[in-house]
Scaffold this motif. Structure first.
Motif, short mmCIF file in Angstrom:
data_model
loop_
_atom_site.label_atom_id
_atom_site.label_comp_id
_atom_site.label_asym_id
_atom_site.label_seq_id
_atom_site.Cartn_x
_atom_site.Cartn_y
_atom_site.Cartn_z
N ILE A 1 1.70 -5.32 9.33
CA ILE A 1 2.36 -4.04 9.66
C ILE A 1 1.78 -2.86 8.88
CG2 ILE A 1 4.52 -5.18 10.30
CD1 ILE A 1 5.68 -4.15 7.59
N GLY A 2 0.72 -3.11 8.09
CA GLY A 2 0.20 -2.08 7.19
C GLY A 2 -0.34 -0.84 7.87
N LYS A 3 -0.69 -0.94 9.17
CA LYS A 3 -1.27 0.24 9.84
C LYS A 3 -0.20 1.09 10.52
CE LYS A 3 -5.72 -1.66 11.32
NZ LYS A 3 -6.37 -2.17 12.54
N ILE A 4 1.06 0.66 10.46
CA ILE A 4 2.10 1.39 11.20
C ILE A 4 2.46 2.68 10.45
CG2 ILE A 4 4.45 1.26 12.16
CD1 ILE A 4 2.63 -0.85 13.35
N LEU A 5 2.32 3.78 11.12
CA LEU A 5 2.68 5.08 10.55
C LEU A 5 4.10 5.44 10.95
CD1 LEU A 5 -0.47 7.31 11.25
CD2 LEU A 5 0.05 5.93 9.23
#
Ligand code: NAP
Ligand code: HSE
Length: 428
Positions: A230-234
């Motif tokens: 989920i690290g790319k979720i802004l």
């Protein structure tokens, strides 16, 4: 009354101490329900001098969990140390070799070595039970192996990592960015020692692989799970999803298709009003579809001392009652090696990217999508400032391969700034 069932408990951390507390608090209730007493003979942990929130004075102490696993006064070995190699694996193997049943909360161990351990247990006439390893306190393994045993399972789906669900729902509710909420989760003690196990989707992928094995009668195949964290979720993604009446979840889906077994644990958009869309905080949810039952939804605490120990002790009570289900629901010798579906089924996709703001930039992206065989459903340019134009596109149904093709083509357009984000929109 039959002779007591004697436990050897390896691990006195969150889960292990929870087990001690339940055994002590509910001794009479457990004996009444099991038809025999359940007692702890011996325990093991690394540091004997550590102050632990339980009275351990009545238990023998073993420094080496392998020695604990082999003790003659242990009928059931409980492994709640963690890790998929080293002490957890060695002690579990030793317990099986010594003819003990095993109860574990360790999804990593079974995701990596489940088949070989199940075969070894079976050869000894023993079982490994692991209710606590998947979705904490939710009795999902029991649901699959017992309540739904007469169904052909068509899909297993769910949110199986409480930390990720906490992060995503907190971003949504407080309007806070990922990094800020990640740090909050760390301070609250929600993150695993290696946070990538949580936010990289690995922990939840382990759980999905175990459920898929039971649901579809296949050998555990964690290596074939499509994983994305989920690290790319802004925060922008969370807001766009909400604008379209969706929520973003780290969602696991396993299904047997005509093309083979599909297993993925990836961030997806799900309808905001669906049970999964409504799931808040660290709670877990597993949705099971069976040919006779239709759909059932199981919701509850996916982690924590009480819920996880509750699941461990549910398995112990089964063993005390003499109720033994094969490790993965059917004899391990009959589990088929799964063929992984080469192409995941098609779905609509949410694509978010930033373009340089110059004539023809958007046209190049639209062309790239067309060349990848992807049709646009909706498109929007938003928050447009300076030389950059953030763009949001929702596609008609496309496969992951088509989307990857489009993303590669985007890269060649020369109009993209940074990495685009592609999230599946899942029908639930
Ligand atoms: P934890 O709090 O870190 O406790 C681990 C325990 O294992 C500690 O008591 C530690 O000893 C002991 N240990 C570690 N290595 C050992 C070794 N080589 N020899 C002897 N003892 C050793 O972990 P946990 O949260 O209880 O988790 C245990 C397992 O349950 C893991 O597989 C985890 O994935 C799973 N699980 C946990 C939860 C949860 O909510 N915590 C939920 C579901 C599943 P010391 O105390 O002396 O260091
Ligand atoms: N790290 C896991 C979670 C713990 O957040 O759900 C339970 O497996």
């Amino acid at each position: 009354m039959a002779a007591p069932l004697r436990l050897g408990l390896a691990g006195l951390g969150t889960v292990g101490i929870g087990v001690v507390q339940i055994v002590q608090k509910h001794a009479a209730l457990i004996a009444a329900r099991s038809g025999r007493e359940v007692v702890i003979s011996a325990v093991s942990a690394r540091d004997r001098s550590k102050n632990r929130d339980a009275d351990l004075s009545g238990f023998a102490w073993e420094t080496d969990p392998v020695a604990l696993a082999r003790r003659e006064d242990v009928d059931v070995f409980i492994e709640v140390m963690g890790g998929h190699e080293g002490a957890a694996k060695d002690a579990t193997e030793a317990a099986i070799a010594a003819g003990k049943d095993v109860v574990t909360a360790n999804k990593a161990l079974l995701a990596h070595h489940g088949q070989e351990l199940a075969l070894a247990a079976e050869a000894k006439g023993r079982v490994i039970r692991f209710e606590a390893a998947v979705a904490g306190g939710i009795p999902v393994i029991k649901a699959l192996t017992e309540g739904l045993a007469a169904n052909s399972i068509t899909r297993v789906m769910g949110v199986m990592n409480g930390t990720c669900n906490y992060i995503l729902t907190r971003m949504q509710d407080a309007g806070l960015p990922y990094d800020h909420v990640f740090e909050e989760a760390r301070q609250l003690g929600y993150l695993e020692a290696d946070p990538n196990l949580d936010v990289g989707g690995i922990d939840a992928g382990h759980k999905l692989a175990l459920l898929a094995s039971i649901a579809f009668g296949t050998q555990v195949s964690f290596g074939a799970v499509e994983l994305e964290g989920i690290g790319k979720i802004l925060i922008d993604d969370i807001r766009h999803a909400a604008d379209m009446d969706y929520r973003i979840k780290l969602l696991g889906v396993a299904r047997m298709t005509g093309r083979g077994l599909e297993q993925r644990m990836t961030p997806c958009l799900v309808p905001a009003q669906s049970p999964l869309g409504q799931l808040q905080g660290g709670t877990n949810m597993v949705v099971l579809d069976g040919d006779s039952v239709g759909q059932i939804v199981l919701r509850g605490p996916g982690a924590g001392m009480g819920p996880t120990a509750s699941a461990v002790m549910g398995d112990v009570v089964d063993l005390a009652r003499g109720f033994r289900v094969p490790t993965f629901g059917v004899p391990a010798t009959t589990l088929a090696a799964p063929v992984a579906a080469a192409v995941a089924s098609a779905a609509p996709w949410y694509l978010r990217m930033t373009l340089v703001d110059k004539p023809g930039a958007l046209a190049k992206i639209a062309t790239a999508l067309g060349e990848a065989g992807i049709s646009i459903d909706r498109m929007r340019q938003y928050g447009h400032a300076d030389a950059y134009a953030p763009v949001l596109i929702v596609t008609h149904k496309a496969t992951r391969d088509d989307v990857n093709d489009a993303l590669a083509r985007f890269g060649a357009t020369g109009v993209l700034v940074g990495e685009p984000v592609a999230l599946r929109i899942e029908e639930v």
